[in-house]
Write an enzyme that holds these catalytic residues in place. Structure first.
Site, PDB file in Angstrom:
ATOM      1  N   ASP A  97      36.745  35.490  42.316  1.00 45.20           N
ATOM      2  CA  ASP A  97      37.798  36.508  42.416  1.00 45.20           C
ATOM      3  C   ASP A  97      37.361  37.490  43.395  1.00 45.20           C
ATOM      4  O   ASP A  97      36.409  38.074  43.672  1.00 45.20           O
ATOM      5  CB  ASP A  97      37.720  37.377  41.198  1.00 45.20           C
ATOM      6  CG  ASP A  97      38.663  38.483  40.869  1.00 45.20           C
ATOM      7  OD1 ASP A  97      39.285  38.930  41.735  1.00 45.20           O
ATOM      8  OD2 ASP A  97      38.719  38.997  39.921  1.00 45.20           O
TER       9      ASP A  97
ATOM     10  N   SER B 295      41.618  43.336  34.980  1.00 50.52           N
ATOM     11  CA  SER B 295      42.421  43.858  36.077  1.00 50.52           C
ATOM     12  C   SER B 295      42.568  45.368  35.709  1.00 50.52           C
ATOM     13  O   SER B 295      41.899  46.378  35.374  1.00 50.52           O
ATOM     14  CB  SER B 295      43.588  43.127  36.474  1.00 50.52           C
ATOM     15  OG  SER B 295      43.822  43.469  37.710  1.00 50.52           O
TER      16      SER B 295
ATOM     17  N   HIS C 158      41.135  35.714  40.951  1.00 48.28           N
ATOM     18  CA  HIS C 158      41.559  36.949  40.190  1.00 48.28           C
ATOM     19  C   HIS C 158      42.119  36.437  38.762  1.00 48.28           C
ATOM     20  O   HIS C 158      42.058  36.872  37.715  1.00 48.28           O
ATOM     21  CB  HIS C 158      42.200  38.057  41.069  1.00 48.28           C
ATOM     22  CG  HIS C 158      42.395  39.191  40.073  1.00 48.28           C
ATOM     23  ND1 HIS C 158      41.333  40.054  39.574  1.00 48.28           N
ATOM     24  CD2 HIS C 158      43.668  40.045  39.568  1.00 48.28           C
ATOM     25  CE1 HIS C 158      41.766  41.017  38.816  1.00 48.28           C
ATOM     26  NE2 HIS C 158      42.956  40.941  38.996  1.00 48.28           N
ATOM     27  N   ASP C 159      43.036  35.618  39.028  1.00 46.50           N
ATOM     28  CA  ASP C 159      43.855  35.052  37.676  1.00 46.50           C
ATOM     29  C   ASP C 159      43.137  34.354  36.746  1.00 46.50           C
ATOM     30  O   ASP C 159      43.714  33.992  35.567  1.00 46.50           O
ATOM     31  CB  ASP C 159      45.093  34.122  38.306  1.00 46.50           C
ATOM     32  CG  ASP C 159      46.302  34.799  38.317  1.00 46.50           C
ATOM     33  OD1 ASP C 159      46.257  36.084  37.875  1.00 46.50           O
ATOM     34  OD2 ASP C 159      47.217  34.147  38.757  1.00 46.50           O
TER      35      ASP C 159
ATOM     36  N   ARG D 176      55.870  40.597  45.280  1.00 52.89           N
ATOM     37  CA  ARG D 176      55.089  39.486  44.478  1.00 52.89           C
ATOM     38  C   ARG D 176      54.649  38.443  44.925  1.00 52.89           C
ATOM     39  O   ARG D 176      53.459  37.924  44.693  1.00 52.89           O
ATOM     40  CB  ARG D 176      56.169  39.035  43.293  1.00 52.89           C
ATOM     41  CG  ARG D 176      55.531  38.031  42.360  1.00 52.89           C
ATOM     42  CD  ARG D 176      54.568  38.758  41.505  1.00 52.89           C
ATOM     43  NE  ARG D 176      53.962  37.782  40.353  1.00 52.89           N
ATOM     44  CZ  ARG D 176      53.273  38.197  39.379  1.00 52.89           C
ATOM     45  NH1 ARG D 176      52.601  39.125  39.630  1.00 52.89           N
ATOM     46  NH2 ARG D 176      52.892  37.162  38.650  1.00 52.89           N
TER      47      ARG D 176
END
Lengths: 388, 206
Positions: free
Chosen positions: A327, A162, A360-361, A232
């Site tokens: 992602d 990222s 994405h994680d 968040r």
């Protein structure tokens, strides 16, 4: 807490955060926007030992919400190890028996490195919004000072996911003689409109919190916690995938059999996001969130170097570019743009889109394919540190 | 150090390796586990990389230190400028792509020379299975059934040669292979019937 993990012989065990200060007046660091910043303190951790040739060093660059604490524990009472613990240690892909691993908190951060929450020596007060807007380039420039300080002439590898991937790319471009390989994971050479949009909504959530006080909350002894929680929560959704959210939560209700017909959290996914937000504010600073998301938005290699092909013209290292199928924030197409520009420049590049359901994680989660690939790629770089 | 040995690679890959000049640039399409490129890099100081669709094969390439790009050949070779390689290699893969004609055109645009190996559907064992048994052929080279085969564009040696002629593609070298060594001379005498695999080196005609 899992005691077994902590006592695991492959864990790096207890580690300590270290600090390095530089850019004392009048030698402040000149930033990309022309401003001068100093003194600067960088918080960092290292694992393993630098060998006598100083050619076994790997720099791990962290993402938006990460920090220098990659592996191991700070104290016996820590609940969790560092954020990439499964990658760093004896016999792991970043094998501490072979390599010297470095990770530092980014400039503008809130985990020990100078950032908006640090005291401005000129005023004796926190910088707050007087902190200059730093870029990914500035973060890397500061890291370079640390690497020099540690006596590393050439990094064996710079690797990150990222925003960490953006820094890794910047290393390859700005210091071509100082990196033997670069591994950008789930990253991009520039964020698209969608990515900038998500960051902007996060920032607006913080601005909208009455406790933000135009950035001066530290002087008022308050905290725009709610704004940061909302930021968040939103960002966390973008790190997951529809499939993984569906599998994890579905439409399951939380602690109840039927709808509450009120606005408490009915669904499990709601309480999960609230929990994520609440735990985030325990460790993160709202102004840092503003500065770092801005740095991510500004990152644009195409703009900075005329074109992406041009950006990579003088790079002098091997690349392993990795993306993940699910992602949708930092997409495979974005990784492919990087790969294409490297190919046109005839650079040594490998690219793989790893199958994963976790969005994405994915790069932060255990993935045998990723681990194996990194391990073998790094071992080839290690075996031939001189020859490219 | 890598313990991967390059001695034992598929015989057709061995023959293809023999066609590539030292220190040349090579693009290997459908490079599989990277055996050919590994050999070329180690033994001929070749510069190049592979393109592969299967992620498992990508891992094997990275494990051999062979540069490889994860991509689908059917999406074309747009990323590559004209004449960017001395050789573009496609071994036993032409028959699985959606449009072999387009892939060949792209290969010839990107590479100065192209090396292609293809199974010959005119091989006598294949002909006889269809003729005598009346069933879709299954052989060592083409081991799939009609319902699960990835080979959607099979051709004979004659078909390929005719295609080249029609498209003004020059065949500059050809190698015919028969698994049964005793029939080697037959494979060269009547390749369309007795060779089960052919390797062509082609380039754009003038």
């Amino acid at each position: 807490m899992n005691k077994e993990t902590k006592n695991n012989s492959n864990s790096v065990g207890l580690v300590e955060r270290q600090y390095f200060s530089f850019a004392e007046s009048p030698n402040e660091m000149v930033l990309e926007n022309g401003e001068r910043l100093g003194p600067i303190t960088i918080a960092y951790e290292t694992y393993g030992k630098l060998n006598t040739n100083a050619d076994n060093a790997i720099l791990i660059t962290h993402a938006l919400s990460g920090d220098a604490h990659v592996a191991g524990y700070h104290s016996e009472n820590d609940d969790k190890p560092g954020w990439w613990d499964f990658m760093v240690g004896s016999g792991k892909p970043f094998d501490t028996d072979k390599y010297f691993i470095i990770c530092s908190n980014v400039l503008g951060g809130c985990m020990g490195t100078t950032g908006p929450g640090s005291i401005n020596p000129k005023s004796g007060e926190p910088y707050n919004l007087n902190f200059p807007v730093v870029t990914i380039g500035d973060m890397v420039k500061a890291q370079k000072q640390l690497i020099d300080h540690l006596g590393v002439k050439r990094l064996m590898s710079a690797i990150g996911g990222s925003m960490g991937g953006m820094q890794a790319l910047e290393w390859a471009i700005e210091y071509p003689e100082m990196v033997a390989s670069v591994i950008p994971i789930a990253t991009t050479s520039r964020l698209g409109a969608q990515g900038i949009a998500f960051n902007e909504v996060g920032r607006q959530a913080i601005f909208a919190d009455a406790n933000w006080k135009k950035g001066n909350y530290l002087n008022h002894d308050c905290n725009p916690a709610h704004g940061l929680v909302v930021a968040r929560m939103l960002a966390h959704i973008t790190y997951l995938s529809e499939e993984s959210m569906h599998k994890k939560f579905g439409r399951r209700l939380r602690d109840r059999e039927r709808y509450g017909y009120d606005f408490s959290s009915d669904f499990e996914v709601e309480s999960y996001l609230r929990y994520q937000g609440e735990s985030f504010i325990q460790r993160f600073d709202a102004n840092t969130y503003l500065y770092i998301t801005k740095a991510i938005d500004y990152f644009d290699l195409n703009r900075d170097y005329g074109s992406l092909e041009n950006a990579f013209k003088n790079v002098n290292c091997k690349f392993l570019v990795i993306s993940f199928t699910s992602d949708w924030l930092f997409t495979t197409a974005q990784s492919k743009e990087i790969v294409k520009a490297l190919k046109i420049n005839r650079k040594h590049v490998s690219f793989c889109e790893i199958p994963s359901k976790y969005g994405h994680d994915s790069f932060l989660l255990r993935n045998e394919d990723m681990e194996q690939m990194l391990e073998s790629f790094l071992s080839h770089v290690y075996d031939k540190p001189k020859k490219l | 150090m890598s313990s991967i040995k390059s001695e034992h690679i598929r015989p057709d890959l061995e023959l293809i390796a023999g066609l590539v000049k030292d220190k040349s640039t090579v693009l290997d399409l459908g490079c599989g586990e990277g055996e050919l490129l590994h050999k070329l890099i180690q033994e001929k100081d070749v510069q190049g990389h592979g393109v592969e669709f299967s992620d498992k094969y990508i891992y094997s390439c990275v494990n051999k230190d062979v540069p490889v790009i994860h991509a689908d050949l059917n999406e074309g070779l747009d990323d590559y400028p004209d004449n960017s390689f001395d050789y573009v290699i496609l071994s036993r893969t032409l028959q699985v792509v959606k449009r072999p004609d387009i892939v060949l055109k792209e290969m010839l645009r990107v590479g100065e020379k192209c090396i292609i190996s293809l199974p010959n559907f005119g091989f006598w064992k294949i002909r006889s299975q269809l003729l005598l048994k009346g069933k879709m052929p299954v052989t060592k080279t083409l081991p799939y059934h009609w319902y699960d085969t990835p080979n959607i564009h099979l051709s004979t040696i004659k078909d390929f040669k005719q295609f080249c002629q029609n498209k003004n593609i020059k065949i500059i070298n050809q190698i015919y292979i028969n698994n049964d060594r005793s029939n080697k001379w037959l494979a060269n005498l009547l390749p369309n019937c007795f060779a089960n695999l052919a390797i062509f080196t082609i380039q754009n005609g003038t």
